[in-house]
Design a protein around this motif. Structure first.
Motif, PDB file in Angstrom:
ATOM      1  N   ILE A 215      -6.237   5.722  -1.162  1.00 50.87           N
ATOM      2  CA  ILE A 215      -4.905   5.174  -1.408  1.00 50.87           C
ATOM      3  C   ILE A 215      -4.050   6.162  -2.215  1.00 50.87           C
ATOM      4  O   ILE A 215      -4.496   6.716  -3.220  1.00 50.87           O
ATOM      5  N   THR A 216      -2.802   6.354  -1.768  1.00 52.69           N
ATOM      6  CA  THR A 216      -1.789   7.046  -2.557  1.00 52.69           C
ATOM      7  C   THR A 216      -0.637   6.075  -2.754  1.00 52.69           C
ATOM      8  O   THR A 216      -0.101   5.517  -1.787  1.00 52.69           O
ATOM      9  N   LEU A 217      -0.266   5.848  -4.003  1.00 49.99           N
ATOM     10  CA  LEU A 217       0.749   4.862  -4.366  1.00 49.99           C
ATOM     11  C   LEU A 217       1.988   5.575  -4.884  1.00 49.99           C
ATOM     12  O   LEU A 217       1.889   6.484  -5.717  1.00 49.99           O
ATOM     13  N   LEU A 218       3.155   5.166  -4.380  1.00 50.02           N
ATOM     14  CA  LEU A 218       4.414   5.785  -4.793  1.00 50.02           C
ATOM     15  C   LEU A 218       5.400   4.719  -5.242  1.00 50.02           C
ATOM     16  O   LEU A 218       5.492   3.650  -4.640  1.00 50.02           O
ATOM     17  N   LEU A 219       6.145   5.032  -6.295  1.00 48.82           N
ATOM     18  CA  LEU A 219       7.191   4.149  -6.804  1.00 48.82           C
ATOM     19  C   LEU A 219       8.497   4.920  -6.818  1.00 48.82           C
ATOM     20  O   LEU A 219       8.590   6.003  -7.421  1.00 48.82           O
TER      21      LEU A 219
END
Length: 277
Positions: A215-219
């Protein structure tokens, strides 16, 4: 340092393959993972495990080998070495001893996810893995405080699938349900997926379908009409009319619920600007 594929074994350069063949040894996180890559390309070489638990102990011996003229290739399980992976201590030690170190560019999950996310690509901040437990909320609150002091950047983390929902819920509490965000899953692999929406949208999605894989999470950055930074400056400027920088920062930090250090640094900047004017 040799970048290796995120998942699709075709995502590796010819230069990287030549380097892995010619090296005197390959330093790797998990020999099982690297063996799969090497077998795919018909490469046979000595593998030396190098991970968080043995890097410090192994470094002196590896430096000796380098001083003897040996060539060592450093790889991680996937992507670019030392980016949230082992190897930094060895690389730094080699550089300090004047040994030649170079990096062969290639796959990187954070940058790959950024280009697919639909979020503003510049500026961005890669932050590794979020802290666990209560430290996660404190870390996010500090980032939000920096945003209120003027930062506007896309934020990127790696996260494990079983902690993703908890992290998203904490993001919602600190940054708001409506912030744009994205989750990249299994990048470059057969089941690659990029889920885009607000933080609330992502929570709903992964409550319905449990996330799997890497998983790669971006905000995304705060909206342009987010007035937090302007409000901080307004309150600080008013306080500075009748208080010292230190006292103004103490007063305003209590009003806006930001760390005193953050407010103090901004108060110093405003005071300097006022003096220059």
């Amino acid at each position: 340092m040799v970048a290796t594929p995120l998942g699709n074994l075709a995502d590796i350069s010819q230069r990287a393959l030549d380097t892995l063949r010619m090296a005197d040894a390959i330093l790797c996180e998990d020999t099982r993972v690297t063996t799969k890559l090497l077998r795919h390309y018909g490469i046979s070489n000595q593998l030396i495990p190098l991970h968080d638990h043995n890097e410090q102990d192994r470094t002196p011996g590896l430096l000796t080998r380098l001083h003897q003229g040996q060539r060592l290739a450093l790889v991680s399980d996937a992507g670019t070495p030392i980016v949230s992976d082992p190897g930094y201590r060895l690389v730094r030690a080699a550089q300090e001893e004047g040994l030649a170190v170079t990096s062969l560019p290639g796959a990187n999950a954070a940058v790959t996810a950024l280009t697919l996310s639909g979020l503003p690509p510049l500026p961005f901040m890669f932050l590794g893995f979020p802290p666990r437990g209560e430290a996660r909320r404190q870390n996010f609150a500090a980032l939000r405080a920096v945003e209120q002091a003027g930062l506007a950047a896309t934020l990127i983390w790696y996260e494990s699938p079983h902690r993703l929902l908890e992290t998203l819920r904490t993001l919602q509490q600190v940054f708001g349900a409506g912030r744009p965000a994205a989750v990249g899953r299994e990048l470059t692999k057969h089941f690659e997926e990029m889920v885009r929406g607000t933080v609330a949208d992502l929570i709903a999605r992964f409550e319905e379908t449990a996330p799997r894989g890497e998983i790669t999470l971006l905000l995304g950055p705060p909206a342009r009409d987010d007035t937090s930074a302007q409000e901080l400056d307004t309150v600080l400027k008013e306080a500075l009319k009748s208080h010292s920088v230190k006292d103004a920062a103490t007063l305003v930090a209590g009003i806006v619920s930001l760390p005193k250090r953050t407010v103090y640094n901004r108060a110093l900047e405003l005071a300097r600007e006022e003096k220059n004017d």
